[in-house]
Design a protein around this motif. Sequence first.
Motif, PDB file in Angstrom:
ATOM      1  N   LEU A 168     -12.078 -23.426  -5.983  1.00 24.98           N
ATOM      2  CA  LEU A 168     -12.401 -23.866  -4.490  1.00 24.98           C
ATOM      3  C   LEU A 168     -13.742 -23.125  -4.593  1.00 24.98           C
ATOM      4  N   ASP A 169     -14.708 -24.036  -4.112  1.00 26.90           N
ATOM      5  CA  ASP A 169     -15.952 -23.133  -3.957  1.00 26.90           C
ATOM      6  C   ASP A 169     -16.220 -22.367  -2.680  1.00 26.90           C
ATOM      7  N   THR A 170     -15.430 -22.382  -1.712  1.00 24.04           N
ATOM      8  CA  THR A 170     -15.393 -21.556  -0.540  1.00 24.04           C
ATOM      9  C   THR A 170     -14.341 -20.473  -0.612  1.00 24.04           C
ATOM     10  N   PRO A 171     -14.760 -19.093  -0.597  1.00 21.83           N
ATOM     11  CA  PRO A 171     -13.942 -18.082  -0.552  1.00 21.83           C
ATOM     12  C   PRO A 171     -13.293 -18.138   0.444  1.00 21.83           C
ATOM     13  N   GLY A 172     -12.074 -17.268   0.510  1.00 23.87           N
ATOM     14  CA  GLY A 172     -11.458 -16.699   1.803  1.00 23.87           C
ATOM     15  C   GLY A 172     -11.960 -15.389   2.073  1.00 23.87           C
ATOM     16  N   ILE A 173     -12.484 -15.101   3.487  1.00 20.27           N
ATOM     17  CA  ILE A 173     -13.068 -13.884   3.763  1.00 20.27           C
ATOM     18  C   ILE A 173     -12.224 -13.091   4.683  1.00 20.27           C
ATOM     19  N   LEU A 174     -11.584 -12.054   3.881  1.00 21.59           N
ATOM     20  CA  LEU A 174     -10.607 -11.078   4.652  1.00 21.59           C
ATOM     21  C   LEU A 174     -11.176  -9.998   5.233  1.00 21.59           C
ATOM     22  N   TRP A 175     -10.578  -9.318   6.344  1.00 17.28           N
ATOM     23  CA  TRP A 175     -11.200  -8.500   7.121  1.00 17.28           C
ATOM     24  C   TRP A 175     -10.706  -6.932   6.259  1.00 17.28           C
ATOM     25  N   PRO A 176     -11.660  -5.986   6.511  1.00 17.17           N
ATOM     26  CA  PRO A 176     -11.432  -4.628   5.796  1.00 17.17           C
ATOM     27  C   PRO A 176     -10.461  -3.877   6.345  1.00 17.17           C
ATOM     28  N   LYS A 177      -9.915  -2.885   5.687  1.00 17.69           N
ATOM     29  CA  LYS A 177      -8.818  -1.969   5.920  1.00 17.69           C
ATOM     30  C   LYS A 177      -9.641  -0.982   6.684  1.00 17.69           C
ATOM     31  N   LYS A 224     -14.360   1.596  13.141  1.00 20.35           N
ATOM     32  CA  LYS A 224     -14.102  -0.024  13.167  1.00 20.35           C
ATOM     33  C   LYS A 224     -15.177  -0.802  13.328  1.00 20.35           C
ATOM     34  N   PRO A 225     -15.509  -1.421  12.317  1.00 19.49           N
ATOM     35  CA  PRO A 225     -16.532  -2.468  12.407  1.00 19.49           C
ATOM     36  C   PRO A 225     -16.627  -3.361  13.509  1.00 19.49           C
ATOM     37  N   PHE A 226     -17.533  -3.599  14.398  1.00 13.06           N
ATOM     38  CA  PHE A 226     -17.535  -4.106  15.654  1.00 13.06           C
ATOM     39  C   PHE A 226     -17.377  -5.976  15.454  1.00 13.06           C
ATOM     40  N   SER A 227     -17.646  -6.131  14.193  1.00  6.78           N
ATOM     41  CA  SER A 227     -17.666  -7.698  13.715  1.00  6.78           C
ATOM     42  C   SER A 227     -16.319  -8.330  13.681  1.00  6.78           C
ATOM     43  N   TRP A 228     -15.191  -7.324  13.901  1.00  5.41           N
ATOM     44  CA  TRP A 228     -13.864  -8.190  13.205  1.00  5.41           C
ATOM     45  C   TRP A 228     -13.229  -7.749  14.544  1.00  5.41           C
ATOM     46  N   TYR A 229     -12.680  -8.671  15.281  1.00  6.25           N
ATOM     47  CA  TYR A 229     -11.746  -8.657  16.426  1.00  6.25           C
ATOM     48  C   TYR A 229     -10.471  -9.254  16.080  1.00  6.25           C
ATOM     49  N   PRO A 230      -9.400  -8.854  16.742  1.00  3.56           N
ATOM     50  CA  PRO A 230      -8.308  -9.734  16.562  1.00  3.56           C
ATOM     51  C   PRO A 230      -8.449 -11.388  16.157  1.00  3.56           C
ATOM     52  N   GLY A 231      -9.163 -11.761  17.335  1.00  5.30           N
ATOM     53  CA  GLY A 231      -9.237 -13.310  17.301  1.00  5.30           C
ATOM     54  C   GLY A 231      -9.930 -13.779  15.783  1.00  5.30           C
ATOM     55  N   HIS A 232     -11.027 -12.877  15.307  1.00 10.01           N
ATOM     56  CA  HIS A 232     -11.559 -13.256  13.998  1.00 10.01           C
ATOM     57  C   HIS A 232     -10.625 -13.232  12.961  1.00 10.01           C
ATOM     58  N   MET A 233      -9.863 -12.229  13.037  1.00 11.76           N
ATOM     59  CA  MET A 233      -8.864 -11.988  12.039  1.00 11.76           C
ATOM     60  C   MET A 233      -7.924 -13.180  11.916  1.00 11.76           C
ATOM     61  N   LYS A 234      -7.339 -13.838  12.826  1.00 11.13           N
ATOM     62  CA  LYS A 234      -6.396 -14.654  13.162  1.00 11.13           C
ATOM     63  C   LYS A 234      -7.139 -15.967  12.418  1.00 11.13           C
ATOM     64  N   LYS A 235      -8.333 -16.076  12.858  1.00 11.28           N
ATOM     65  CA  LYS A 235      -8.977 -17.299  12.519  1.00 11.28           C
ATOM     66  C   LYS A 235      -9.341 -17.275  10.784  1.00 11.28           C
ATOM     67  N   ALA A 236      -9.637 -16.114  10.359  1.00 12.20           N
ATOM     68  CA  ALA A 236      -9.910 -16.063   9.058  1.00 12.20           C
ATOM     69  C   ALA A 236      -8.546 -16.307   8.173  1.00 12.20           C
ATOM     70  N   LYS A 237      -7.640 -15.827   8.692  1.00 15.31           N
ATOM     71  CA  LYS A 237      -6.292 -15.846   8.302  1.00 15.31           C
ATOM     72  C   LYS A 237      -5.657 -17.366   8.118  1.00 15.31           C
ATOM     73  N   ASP A 238      -5.837 -17.907   9.410  1.00 18.25           N
ATOM     74  CA  ASP A 238      -5.589 -19.461   9.525  1.00 18.25           C
ATOM     75  C   ASP A 238      -6.322 -20.175   8.416  1.00 18.25           C
ATOM     76  N   ILE A 239      -7.721 -20.069   8.110  1.00 20.22           N
ATOM     77  CA  ILE A 239      -8.513 -20.676   7.330  1.00 20.22           C
ATOM     78  C   ILE A 239      -7.790 -20.567   5.824  1.00 20.22           C
ATOM     79  N   ILE A 240      -7.583 -19.234   5.437  1.00 24.66           N
ATOM     80  CA  ILE A 240      -7.042 -19.131   4.130  1.00 24.66           C
ATOM     81  C   ILE A 240      -5.613 -19.840   3.956  1.00 24.66           C
ATOM     82  N   VAL A 241      -4.886 -19.629   4.824  1.00 26.57           N
ATOM     83  CA  VAL A 241      -3.459 -20.219   4.709  1.00 26.57           C
ATOM     84  C   VAL A 241      -3.530 -21.588   4.544  1.00 26.57           C
ATOM     85  N   ASN A 242      -4.666 -22.351   5.242  1.00 27.28           N
ATOM     86  CA  ASN A 242      -4.635 -23.808   5.061  1.00 27.28           C
ATOM     87  C   ASN A 242      -4.979 -24.029   3.713  1.00 27.28           C
TER      88      ASN A 242
END
Length: 299
Positions: free
Chosen positions: A177-186, A8-26
């Motif tokens: 859109l010039d900003t990509p959506g960044i998703l967490w890996p599997k 598990k890469p330490f750079s992705w915590y549940p909080g990060h995933m939620k934030k990434a998801k929220d940005i994408i959903v927006n």
Amino acid sequence: NTEKTQIKPFSWYPGHMKKAKDIIVNNLKLVDVVIELLDARIPYSSANPMLQEIIAGKPRLVALNKSDLADTKVTKEWVAYFRQQGIPAVAVDAPQGRGIKQLVSMTEALAKPMTDKLVSKGAKPRAARVMILGIPNVGKSSLINRLAGSNKAKTADKPGVTRAKQWIRLGGNLELLDTPGILWPKFEDMTAGLKLAFTGAINDEAIDRELITGVFLQTMAEMYPDRLRERYKLAGDLPSEPHELLELIGRKRGCLVKGGIVDTEKAQRIVLTDFRSGKLGTVSLDMPPQDDGMAEDEQ
Ligand code: GDP
């Protein structure tokens, strides 16, 4: 050492995933279709497990990037597989621009029914809008740069959008859109995690290089033994123990320390760098699910 073999890469915590998801959903609210960018070498392992849920029915197109590093035959099978599932798919190579024209025209075709529908409801005709989604390192920025490169003129910011969104005009009737959506890996899936590590999608510092090089060599010895033989000038049967294979490679490459002992860390780095830079030839590590009516892949 369980701590070390943790993938598990330490750079992705549940909080990060939620934030990434929220940005994408927006941002999803602003677009008509999405391009899911996958690594052509590992289309299964580089897919985000929640993509379907996140995009919630938005039309999706799959672009298999880094196709220059993948086995052409296997990439074709993946494209066919996605198309069978009703998902348009295309192989691309963002830095060199291969497949890009086709990607643009396929995206336009996918978006057209949406924009046509708006017009039929009385809205003013407008360009279809698209955004790119993918895990880190899959090539999102490279693809956006490539697409923007030939379409330097960006359209103005959309009024009514709080944060400035830049849109890159692609072809006649498409805006990216010039900003990509960044998703967490599997990373719950150990095998997928290892493949992400081989390709460099997961930061090396977060993982055990000895473990991943060992599994990588084992995989290569099973799937592409000739690539190892060619690159490292090995003849005949390859040792079945990955550490023996690594030692042999280290010897061939002159990674020796005092007393003729192989510097295994150096050998590991060489093997992974060779793979990531394509020096082991084109390699595909995920195969499309066989059509046996049991494809449980979330794609
Ligand atoms: P992002 O994190 O998804 O934005 O990924 P980047 O665009 O930064 O790309 C990550 C790395 O992959 C960079 O070193 C790119 O040069 C490389 N890269 C991106 N696309 C391709 C491709 O199609 N082929 C090859 N060989 N390398 C690529």
